[in-house]
Design an enzyme around this catalytic site. Sequence first.
Site, PDB file in Angstrom:
ATOM      1  N   GLU A 110       0.956  -1.228   0.110  1.00  0.00           N
ATOM      2  CA  GLU A 110      -0.058  -0.063  -0.017  1.00  0.00           C
ATOM      3  C   GLU A 110       0.904   1.231  -0.088  1.00  0.00           C
ATOM      4  O   GLU A 110       0.472   2.323  -0.706  1.00  0.00           O
ATOM      5  CB  GLU A 110      -0.978  -0.019   1.287  1.00  0.00           C
ATOM      6  N   HIS A 164     -12.007  -5.725   8.059  1.00  0.00           N
ATOM      7  CA  HIS A 164     -12.745  -5.387   6.771  1.00  0.00           C
ATOM      8  C   HIS A 164     -13.874  -4.548   7.180  1.00  0.00           C
ATOM      9  O   HIS A 164     -14.940  -4.687   6.675  1.00  0.00           O
ATOM     10  CB  HIS A 164     -13.087  -6.548   6.580  1.00  0.00           C
TER      11      HIS A 164
END
Lengths: 361, 396
Positions: free
Chosen positions: A96, A166
């Site tokens: 990322e 999540h």
Amino acid sequence: MGRSSVMSRSRLMNWASHTRRSRSHQYQQAFSTSSETGKSLNLYSAINQALHIALETDPRTYVFGEDVGFGGVFRCTTGLADRFGKKRVFNTPLCEQGIVGFGIGLAAMGNRAVAEIQFADYIFPAFDQIVNEAAKFRYRSGNQFNCGGLTIRAPYGAVGHGGHYHSQSPEAFFCHAPGIKVVIPRSPRQAKGLLLSCIRDPNPVVFFEPKWLYRLSVEEVPEHDFMLPLSEAEVIREGNDITLVGWGAQLSVMEQACLDAEKDGISCELIDLRTLIPWDKDTVEASVKKTGRLLISHEAPVTGGFGAEIAASIVESCFLRLEAPVSRVCGLDTPFPLVFEPFYMPTKNKILDAIKTTVNY
Amino acid sequence: MALSRLSSSAPGSNLLKPLTSAPSLRRSFSAAADDSTPITIETSLPFTSHVCDVPSRTVETSPKELMKFFRDMALMRRMEIAADSLYKSKLIRGFCHLYDGQEAVAIGMEAAITKKDCIITAYRDHCTFLGRGGTLLQVFSELMGRQGGCSKGKGGSMHFYKKDSGFYGGHGIVGAQVPLGCGLAFAQKYSKDETVTFALYGDGAANQGQLFEALNISALWDLPAILVCENNHYGMGTAEWRAAKSPAYYKRGDYVPGLKVDGMDVFAVKQACKFAKEHALKNGPIILEMDTYRYHGHSMSDPGSTYRTRDEISGVRQERDPIERIRKLIFAHDIATEKELKDIEKEMRKEVDEAIAQAKESPMPDPSELFTNVYVKGYGVESYGPDRKEVRAVLP
């Protein structure tokens, strides 16, 4: 891309309000044509359409991220690589920090970089790049450089059973970094219009997509290229007794609470903030001055959430008009839980309770 | 294939045995379970090394060990298949990543080390937990978010831990566990108890920046850290060669030695881990690249068939399956019959089913648990209810 950096405050304000009016007009136009050309779409398809348009209309647009070449885990990028080629739509390794840093460099050369972080929960390795590099590039180079073409897309929020990694709503972290914009849509049409605005906005933007609504939320979305204004909140329901402010997936929950409150004779005004920074204080202020009460709701933990900023600002500017303390109905101050998600969430009943408490204060 | 090169210590091979060989001549299965007669075999493939020696391909085992490996791997396989159906029937929520296909890594590593050595891994953690001595009941309870789970039902699939045998979990963010593992090794270096840490990560995580930061520190300070790259060849849906300039992960430490290991051969894994432990205690970090394969998709939402062919998956099942390899070795050394192994698999199935039934009986955690373990117990932090005025509670 760069606008004159020397602008008096009043000119800046004028420019801002002018832009708002003209963009508003554009939005109205888009709105009016929607009934003719609108097609029923869910949220991920609307995002997909926006990305198609962005790539189509500007050859210097690139879309990339983990598994993006295959359509992405939520299918938002389906068909893009086939249509526009692997040189413009491509997979990245799982890194990322690298993805965002790369996007900043790409954007600094005048391109539009649309980077996907697969889940907002995974954005933290890139936090340094966003906060220290993207947000401050223009400022610290005295406007020689910027990464205004950068848009970071990331699915955020609860999904019913996502567990710790999540489900999080990290928007407040980014609202503390002047130099970037934070935008969150509530529905397919909003997602398409706002995403196109974000991609074309000359500032780096973090665009959080409510993943709960990817398939769930369906509405008529105009097929053509249209943009919705940033930093402009939308009153999606008018009322007189209390103002409710929220963003993203939370709005549908708040809308339910408004409907229930109506049965008890409470008239709620519901505002979708849409852009979190820089946020549309005027619209919220005007509404609170009318209703005298404010409730803010978001999924992120209550302490230090963006609701705190709205509450503080409104208390400053509307103190004498407030008839009750500002209420916040948010996630609890715990990590996002797995089996306890129903307890953690700012549910309709919690909001309804808070509406009643505030109105009967 | 290894089988053609087997050097068996048992007199005669299957081929030379009369077809009518009576079952009574065979060692019974229960006898095999205790039989420690040494058997010498060779690992499937030679090891490939990067700036270090290569361990020997010759490994000593016994009927007892072979039977144990078979039993343990069959149990893991069955457990993961059962988790798959529990997820599909929505009894498991959250995200769920299955390990079937990679069992030899967990088993081989465990066979080479002690419970005082530490293991830390990512979110594909069910089998590693089982290998560290966790029970099926804890596994299924945790998967279904019940009190009986190894993290009291608060973690779920990605967050298994077992403190008493040095299993530091169960981490959800790709690559984030590797620097932690090096920190564990740092502490071990101080404690001077000749223990090491195995920090596991996938080929996808191998491209994360923090991995290289951790590697540099470990090498700089000679930490007893073993970085185990479980290379199942796909980082989520992306093939390794699409994500890595050099998919030779054992070489990517540059100044850190590395070994490439057939991760589908439990004996190769065992041999490599033994070698790595000795190396790490003497010289500092080493990378083990385990060439392995996951049969399932990345997670339950990935069918696992869009970015690879079904032929590829079935090819690995036929050619390299870690359980089948052991099954063939057991037959080759005449340790148990086909029926006996089938019976073991049936037994495993029963154990798994019983554990699931028992786990379903385990209650959900008490709602007050939502607020526990956020800070240390009794820290006195106040938490707020929905409107921050009506409901206030001091965290337990």
